[in-house]
Design a protein around this motif. Structure first.
Motif, PDB file in Angstrom:
ATOM      1  N   ARG A 104       1.079  -0.954   0.660  1.00 44.04           N
ATOM      2  CA  ARG A 104      -0.081  -0.051  -0.029  1.00 44.04           C
ATOM      3  C   ARG A 104       1.141   1.256  -0.137  1.00 44.04           C
ATOM      4  O   ARG A 104       0.543   2.476  -0.956  1.00 44.04           O
ATOM      5  N   ARG A 105       2.006   0.865   0.811  1.00 44.53           N
ATOM      6  CA  ARG A 105       2.673   2.371   0.714  1.00 44.53           C
ATOM      7  C   ARG A 105       3.716   2.930  -0.171  1.00 44.53           C
ATOM      8  O   ARG A 105       4.033   3.531  -0.958  1.00 44.53           O
ATOM      9  N   GLU A 106       3.378   1.111  -0.971  1.00 45.28           N
ATOM     10  CA  GLU A 106       4.588   1.841  -2.806  1.00 45.28           C
ATOM     11  C   GLU A 106       3.550   2.530  -3.755  1.00 45.28           C
ATOM     12  O   GLU A 106       3.975   2.746  -3.960  1.00 45.28           O
ATOM     13  N   ARG A 107       2.062   1.347  -3.403  1.00 46.38           N
ATOM     14  CA  ARG A 107       0.924   1.877  -4.447  1.00 46.38           C
ATOM     15  C   ARG A 107       1.197   3.703  -3.946  1.00 46.38           C
ATOM     16  O   ARG A 107       0.079   4.162  -5.476  1.00 46.38           O
ATOM     17  N   GLY A 108       1.238   4.592  -3.046  1.00 43.18           N
ATOM     18  CA  GLY A 108       0.749   5.343  -2.826  1.00 43.18           C
ATOM     19  C   GLY A 108      -0.733   5.796  -2.791  1.00 43.18           C
ATOM     20  O   GLY A 108      -0.796   6.350  -3.855  1.00 43.18           O
ATOM     21  N   LEU A 109      -1.612   5.308  -1.723  1.00 41.38           N
ATOM     22  CA  LEU A 109      -2.667   5.456  -1.578  1.00 41.38           C
ATOM     23  C   LEU A 109      -3.047   6.576  -1.786  1.00 41.38           C
ATOM     24  O   LEU A 109      -2.485   7.324  -1.394  1.00 41.38           O
ATOM     25  N   GLN A 110      -3.665   6.563  -2.748  1.00 39.32           N
ATOM     26  CA  GLN A 110      -4.562   8.186  -2.708  1.00 39.32           C
ATOM     27  C   GLN A 110      -5.508   8.473  -2.500  1.00 39.32           C
ATOM     28  O   GLN A 110      -6.787   7.619  -2.682  1.00 39.32           O
ATOM     29  N   ALA A 111      -5.395   8.709  -2.393  1.00 35.59           N
ATOM     30  CA  ALA A 111      -7.577   9.781  -1.952  1.00 35.59           C
ATOM     31  C   ALA A 111      -8.322   9.519  -2.642  1.00 35.59           C
ATOM     32  O   ALA A 111      -7.812  10.034  -3.570  1.00 35.59           O
ATOM     33  N   PRO A 112      -9.732   9.425  -2.604  1.00 40.10           N
ATOM     34  CA  PRO A 112     -10.557   9.564  -3.748  1.00 40.10           C
ATOM     35  C   PRO A 112     -10.619  10.778  -3.719  1.00 40.10           C
ATOM     36  O   PRO A 112     -10.994  11.782  -2.660  1.00 40.10           O
ATOM     37  N   THR A 113     -11.682  11.294  -5.384  1.00 40.14           N
ATOM     38  CA  THR A 113     -12.096  12.193  -4.902  1.00 40.14           C
ATOM     39  C   THR A 113     -13.791  12.726  -4.801  1.00 40.14           C
ATOM     40  O   THR A 113     -14.292  10.756  -5.997  1.00 40.14           O
ATOM     41  N   HIS A 114     -13.763  13.748  -4.574  1.00 36.71           N
ATOM     42  CA  HIS A 114     -15.310  13.132  -3.956  1.00 36.71           C
ATOM     43  C   HIS A 114     -16.316  14.938  -4.259  1.00 36.71           C
ATOM     44  O   HIS A 114     -15.411  15.658  -4.496  1.00 36.71           O
ATOM     45  N   GLY A 115     -17.006  14.765  -5.019  1.00 33.57           N
ATOM     46  CA  GLY A 115     -17.561  15.497  -5.572  1.00 33.57           C
ATOM     47  C   GLY A 115     -17.022  17.283  -6.364  1.00 33.57           C
ATOM     48  O   GLY A 115     -16.042  16.763  -6.990  1.00 33.57           O
ATOM     49  N   ARG A 116     -16.981  18.237  -5.997  1.00 37.31           N
ATOM     50  CA  ARG A 116     -15.990  19.485  -6.893  1.00 37.31           C
ATOM     51  C   ARG A 116     -14.972  19.905  -5.882  1.00 37.31           C
ATOM     52  O   ARG A 116     -14.375  19.670  -5.139  1.00 37.31           O
ATOM     53  N   PRO A 117     -14.021  20.441  -7.427  1.00 35.58           N
ATOM     54  CA  PRO A 117     -12.935  20.341  -6.567  1.00 35.58           C
ATOM     55  C   PRO A 117     -12.906  21.504  -5.558  1.00 35.58           C
ATOM     56  O   PRO A 117     -13.499  22.647  -6.184  1.00 35.58           O
ATOM     57  N   THR A 118     -11.443  21.861  -5.351  1.00 38.07           N
ATOM     58  CA  THR A 118     -11.262  22.897  -4.239  1.00 38.07           C
ATOM     59  C   THR A 118     -10.807  24.011  -4.485  1.00 38.07           C
ATOM     60  O   THR A 118     -10.532  23.665  -5.598  1.00 38.07           O
ATOM     61  N   LYS A 119     -10.797  24.662  -3.833  1.00 37.82           N
ATOM     62  CA  LYS A 119     -10.658  26.088  -4.498  1.00 37.82           C
ATOM     63  C   LYS A 119      -8.882  26.122  -5.015  1.00 37.82           C
ATOM     64  O   LYS A 119      -9.097  26.588  -6.044  1.00 37.82           O
ATOM     65  N   ARG A 120      -8.318  25.081  -3.850  1.00 41.76           N
ATOM     66  CA  ARG A 120      -6.826  25.279  -4.517  1.00 41.76           C
ATOM     67  C   ARG A 120      -6.431  24.093  -5.747  1.00 41.76           C
ATOM     68  O   ARG A 120      -6.094  24.141  -6.781  1.00 41.76           O
ATOM     69  N   ASP A 121      -7.386  23.343  -5.969  1.00 40.85           N
ATOM     70  CA  ASP A 121      -7.554  21.819  -7.357  1.00 40.85           C
ATOM     71  C   ASP A 121      -7.796  22.715  -8.307  1.00 40.85           C
ATOM     72  O   ASP A 121      -7.165  23.035  -9.483  1.00 40.85           O
ATOM     73  N   ARG A 122      -8.753  24.339  -7.951  1.00 38.11           N
ATOM     74  CA  ARG A 122      -8.785  24.869  -9.398  1.00 38.11           C
ATOM     75  C   ARG A 122      -7.560  25.697  -9.392  1.00 38.11           C
ATOM     76  O   ARG A 122      -7.261  26.252 -11.332  1.00 38.11           O
ATOM     77  N   ARG A 123      -7.072  26.356  -8.689  1.00 37.24           N
ATOM     78  CA  ARG A 123      -6.434  27.142  -9.238  1.00 37.24           C
ATOM     79  C   ARG A 123      -5.291  26.438  -9.449  1.00 37.24           C
ATOM     80  O   ARG A 123      -4.708  27.448 -10.793  1.00 37.24           O
ATOM     81  N   ARG A 124      -4.808  25.202  -8.893  1.00 35.38           N
ATOM     82  CA  ARG A 124      -3.600  24.315  -9.922  1.00 35.38           C
ATOM     83  C   ARG A 124      -4.409  23.804 -11.086  1.00 35.38           C
ATOM     84  O   ARG A 124      -3.471  24.037 -11.975  1.00 35.38           O
ATOM     85  N   LEU A 125      -5.485  24.112 -11.575  1.00 38.72           N
ATOM     86  CA  LEU A 125      -6.021  23.209 -12.852  1.00 38.72           C
ATOM     87  C   LEU A 125      -6.224  25.151 -13.238  1.00 38.72           C
ATOM     88  O   LEU A 125      -5.647  24.243 -15.028  1.00 38.72           O
ATOM     89  N   SER A 126      -6.203  26.060 -13.021  1.00 34.64           N
ATOM     90  CA  SER A 126      -6.322  26.704 -13.709  1.00 34.64           C
ATOM     91  C   SER A 126      -4.366  26.992 -14.207  1.00 34.64           C
ATOM     92  O   SER A 126      -4.804  27.434 -15.519  1.00 34.64           O
ATOM     93  N   GLU A 127      -3.927  27.304 -13.637  1.00 33.80           N
ATOM     94  CA  GLU A 127      -2.195  27.416 -13.491  1.00 33.80           C
ATOM     95  C   GLU A 127      -1.475  26.401 -15.220  1.00 33.80           C
ATOM     96  O   GLU A 127      -0.648  26.404 -16.081  1.00 33.80           O
ATOM     97  N   PHE A 128      -2.141  25.147 -14.968  1.00 37.97           N
ATOM     98  CA  PHE A 128      -1.716  23.874 -15.818  1.00 37.97           C
ATOM     99  C   PHE A 128      -2.099  24.442 -16.715  1.00 37.97           C
ATOM    100  O   PHE A 128      -1.916  23.817 -17.667  1.00 37.97           O
ATOM    101  N   ILE A 129      -3.708  24.721 -17.374  1.00 38.68           N
ATOM    102  CA  ILE A 129      -4.266  24.663 -18.475  1.00 38.68           C
ATOM    103  C   ILE A 129      -3.858  26.178 -18.601  1.00 38.68           C
ATOM    104  O   ILE A 129      -3.489  26.026 -20.230  1.00 38.68           O
ATOM    105  N   GLY A 130      -3.007  26.789 -18.296  1.00 41.24           N
ATOM    106  CA  GLY A 130      -2.369  28.327 -18.672  1.00 41.24           C
ATOM    107  C   GLY A 130      -3.289  29.618 -18.510  1.00 41.24           C
ATOM    108  O   GLY A 130      -3.256  30.573 -19.504  1.00 41.24           O
ATOM    109  N   ARG A 131      -4.682  29.245 -17.534  1.00 41.32           N
ATOM    110  CA  ARG A 131      -5.757  30.546 -18.095  1.00 41.32           C
ATOM    111  C   ARG A 131      -5.316  31.584 -16.883  1.00 41.32           C
ATOM    112  O   ARG A 131      -5.335  31.144 -15.808  1.00 41.32           O
ATOM    113  N   ASP A 132      -5.807  33.024 -16.582  1.00 37.08           N
ATOM    114  CA  ASP A 132      -5.608  33.853 -16.075  1.00 37.08           C
ATOM    115  C   ASP A 132      -6.323  34.119 -14.891  1.00 37.08           C
ATOM    116  O   ASP A 132      -7.738  34.918 -15.510  1.00 37.08           O
ATOM    117  N   GLY A 133      -7.203  33.203 -14.071  1.00 33.83           N
ATOM    118  CA  GLY A 133      -8.328  33.940 -12.982  1.00 33.83           C
ATOM    119  C   GLY A 133      -9.587  32.676 -13.561  1.00 33.83           C
ATOM    120  O   GLY A 133     -10.253  32.119 -14.202  1.00 33.83           O
TER     121      GLY A 133
END
Length: 133
Positions: A104-133
């Protein structure tokens, strides 16, 4: 302080599981027992079942399983180092559980994603896509 067999010959299963630190609270221990996650000598039991030193238990928590033998009883919950003296785990069970934890440690237990993304997740997604705001 662990009880000797002379002081009390038996103890309720839910109290023992709580004292041995398998569950954080007694209601969680009762829920696990009622759900069939704890077996005494291979049988489903009720939370009030009396156990004695020498009783064999199988405890399932998530993916993990403990096959143990009750060595001592305890009236109260003590530190983990003392709680570990209340039971003895089968060698095969211990090795299997350690292997599961390692995988389990080697697999890197990933937290399941539920519902809409958090504000932090949305910011990271925007940075990744290259959008401003």
């Amino acid at each position: 302080m662990p009880m000797t067999t002379d002081e009390a010959g038996s103890q309720r299963l839910d109290k023992w599981l709580w004292a041995a630190r398998f569950f954080k609270t007694r209601p969680l221990a009762v829920e696990a027992i009622n759900g069939g996650k704890v077996q005494v000598d291979g049988q489903r039991v009720k939370p009030g079942r009396a156990i004695r030193p020498g009783t064999r238990l199988t405890v399932h928590k998530g993916e993990l399983e403990w096959c143990i033998q009750v060595m001592q009883l305890s009236r109260q919950r003590r530190p983990a180092s003392e709680a570990a003296l209340l039971y003895q785990e089968d060698e095969q069970s211990r090795l299997k559980r350690q292997e599961q934890v390692r995988e389990r440690r080697e697999r890197g237990l990933q937290a399941p994603t539920h519902g809409r993304p958090t504000k932090r997740d949305r910011r990271r997604l925007s940075e990744f896509i290259g959008r401003d705001g």
